[in-house]
Each structure stands twice: as structure tokens, then as C-alpha cells.
Design an enzyme around this catalytic site. Sequence first.
Site, mmCIF file in Angstrom:
data_model
loop_
_atom_site.group_PDB
_atom_site.id
_atom_site.type_symbol
_atom_site.label_atom_id
_atom_site.label_comp_id
_atom_site.label_asym_id
_atom_site.label_seq_id
_atom_site.Cartn_x
_atom_site.Cartn_y
_atom_site.Cartn_z
ATOM 1 N N GLY A 13 0.832 -1.212 0.000
ATOM 2 C CA GLY A 13 0.000 0.000 0.000
ATOM 3 C C GLY A 13 0.857 1.248 0.000
ATOM 4 O O GLY A 13 1.888 1.287 0.663
ATOM 5 N N ASP A 105 4.776 -4.930 6.407
ATOM 6 C CA ASP A 105 5.232 -6.261 6.832
ATOM 7 C C ASP A 105 5.367 -7.241 5.673
ATOM 8 O O ASP A 105 6.321 -8.013 5.611
ATOM 9 C CB ASP A 105 4.224 -6.850 7.826
ATOM 10 C CG ASP A 105 4.538 -6.432 9.261
ATOM 11 O OD1 ASP A 105 5.674 -5.994 9.513
ATOM 12 O OD2 ASP A 105 3.635 -6.554 10.111
ATOM 13 N N ASP A 129 -0.861 2.781 8.350
ATOM 14 C CA ASP A 129 -1.558 2.075 9.430
ATOM 15 C C ASP A 129 -0.818 2.041 10.773
ATOM 16 O O ASP A 129 -1.417 1.714 11.788
ATOM 17 C CB ASP A 129 -1.850 0.629 8.995
ATOM 18 C CG ASP A 129 -2.721 0.571 7.747
ATOM 19 O OD1 ASP A 129 -3.609 1.427 7.619
ATOM 20 O OD2 ASP A 129 -2.504 -0.319 6.903
ATOM 21 N N ASP A 131 1.162 -0.175 11.767
ATOM 22 C CA ASP A 131 0.910 -1.532 12.261
ATOM 23 C C ASP A 131 2.152 -2.418 12.217
ATOM 24 O O ASP A 131 2.041 -3.640 12.154
ATOM 25 C CB ASP A 131 -0.233 -2.173 11.445
ATOM 26 C CG ASP A 131 0.108 -2.293 9.959
ATOM 27 O OD1 ASP A 131 1.114 -1.723 9.513
ATOM 28 O OD2 ASP A 131 -0.650 -2.980 9.238
ATOM 29 N N ARG A 173 -6.170 -1.336 9.004
ATOM 30 C CA ARG A 173 -6.187 -2.813 8.927
ATOM 31 C C ARG A 173 -6.481 -3.400 10.309
ATOM 32 O O ARG A 173 -7.459 -3.033 10.923
ATOM 33 C CB ARG A 173 -4.876 -3.329 8.324
ATOM 34 C CG ARG A 173 -4.726 -2.891 6.872
ATOM 35 C CD ARG A 173 -3.843 -3.811 6.094
ATOM 36 N NE ARG A 173 -2.454 -3.584 6.401
ATOM 37 C CZ ARG A 173 -1.447 -4.072 5.681
ATOM 38 N NH1 ARG A 173 -1.693 -4.816 4.634
ATOM 39 N NH2 ARG A 173 -0.202 -3.821 6.001
#
Length: 322
Positions: A13, A105, A129, A131, A173
Amino acid sequence: MGAKSIAVLTSGGDAPGMNAAVRAVVRSALSFDMKVYGVMRGYNGLLNGDVKEMSMRSVSDIMQHGGTALFTARSPEFNTAEGVKKAADKCRAMGIEGVVVIGGDGSFRGARDLCGEGISCIGVPGTIDNDIACTDYTIGYDTALNTAMEMIDRIRDTTESHDRCSVVEVMGRRCGDIALHTSIAVGAMATLVPEVPYDFQRDIVDRMKLAQSTGKRHYIIVVAEGVGHTQDLAEKIQEATGIETRATILGHVQRGGSPTLRDRVVASRMGYHAVELLYNGASNRVVALKGETIVDYDITEALDMPRVFDENLYRISARLSI
Ligand code: ADP
């Protein structure tokens, strides 16, 4: 000995600030007298040999723009053992010894696999995000937060005028960081995140009634993408409270726009650090921000780290937002 010829790509993304990272990689590499290539459309560009040699001027005037000037993609072919091997062979054929991978990731798993095939790789966390477990901050996060905040401020204007309730879904997410921080910034009445289970009656209906009893007439509820079912939730709230309730899913508006100062500066620092690692002969590392310091970790260890949600901040947010 460190790499003399490297490449940079953006993968997965996109996120505002990726351009600042690309610019930093290119300019740092040239300052170390390395050759540097820009790879188009993520790992696909490595597989297709779609790369171009970069000069100081190749990255002029890109920093202030959202998206990524190198474009990005998800590459199913690279996500196979044969694909990774083919990409490594292409790198060798083009004389590319090291690759800076800007992404999330998934992209780091690809970078780890490419290292396994003999190409030095460094990951730079780029995703709105926030994340990624090993880093306190990912490139794009601050811009996304500010966009979500501004959009919800606008939604509040109309929600207030109509004495309504607005349920707003933000991205992230499986991570509730965008929801939590945006919620605090807009003074939302409730925040739903995937990390903390919620009780519909206690955490929404009872809170709305309590707020109503103190004179509140409009309500903002922020829901993280990972919780989902935003439209259903809005309908349930209207049914349970009788208050007209609307759902808004902010969606990709959060992925675009000119990056904030913080995103540009962190991206520039991370891009420089990635090149310095390759210059010094490092490989299989991911760059991270810990507090205000740029650090790096082994990619495999970084991918195994558990992500920590700031539950204390979540509790504080609940106290402030009634
Ligand atoms: P993000 O980097 O934002 O998490 P993705 O999970 O879509 O995004 O990953 C981006 C790309 O990285 C994938 O399209 C694929 O080419 C590569 N990738 C993801 N996971 C792996 C994996 N386990 N092994 C090799 N490559 C991977």
C-alpha cells in the site's frame, strides 16, 4: 565491504511520505558515491527489469507529493520461491547488490526472502496504518491522522447541526492506532478498536444516554477498519437510542495528500539510515523509530515482534470523551 550499487522500491500500500524516503535514499547513495536505481511498481519492477538509474535531479520536486513516484504494486509472482530467485538473478544481472524496500510487513517478508537469495536488503516502514511492531512510527501515519481528523471535524459540523450521531470508520487494517489517536483529537464519544473488545450496551448506548443526560445532542463514534460492520453498527445505534445515526467510511482519502512535516522528516532520516547500513555492509535489517531515535533490527526478529497497543491511552481517551 558495503554495496556499491543499490536500488530502491516502494511496495504494498502507498503512503504519503514515501517520496521523501525515495529522495533520501537516492541522494544519500549518490553522496556515498554509490550507483542507485529506482525500481518501478514494487517487486514487479525487479522481475521485469523495469528500473532506471537515478541522478540527483531524478528526485527533485517529489517530496511534497503524496503517493509514490516509483509507483507501487502487489506482486503475486514475487510471492513465490521461484519469483524471489528470479528477482535475485535479475539484480545480479543489473549489478544491483542491495535493495531498499519501502513498505509494510508483507514487503519485509519479501525483502527477507530476497536476502536469502544473496541480495542485501533493508526495509523502511511505509504504511499509514502504523501496524509494524518493531517501530513506534511508520511513514504516512501522521498525514493519515491529520486527514482523518480534518474529515471528522467536517462531519461533526453537519452532525451537530442535525442533532445526529455519526459513526466514522477510519483505516488501520488490524491496528487501532489511527482510530485511537484520531478519536482523541476530534473528541469522539466512543472509540472501537480491534485490540479491545467492546460491549454494545455499556460502551455505546449507556454512554450516549449518560452524555445525553448532561445536555449532549450530537455524537461522534470512531470505528477502526479492523472492527468493521460500520453500517450495521449505525443502524443498531439508531434502533437502540432513537437518535438518527449515519455511517461514514473515510476510506482511501486517508492514503493521499501532501505529507506532513513529520512524515517528510522521519522518511528522510529513515531513507538515509537505510543507505548508511548498505554502505557499511549490513543486510536483512529494518529501520525503525524508537522514541525519537532511528534504530534498526534484524528483519526476521522484527517480523516476530508482538505489536503493543497503548491500552493506557485508550483508557484515558474513554475518560475524556464522555
Ligand atoms: P505491505 O508491504 O503493505 O504489507 P503486502 O502484504 O501486499 O503489503 O506485500 C507486498 C508485496 O510483498 C506482495 O505483493 C508480495 O510481492 C511481497 N510479499 C508479501 N509477503 C511475502 C512473503 N511471505 N514472501 C515473499 N514476498 C512477499
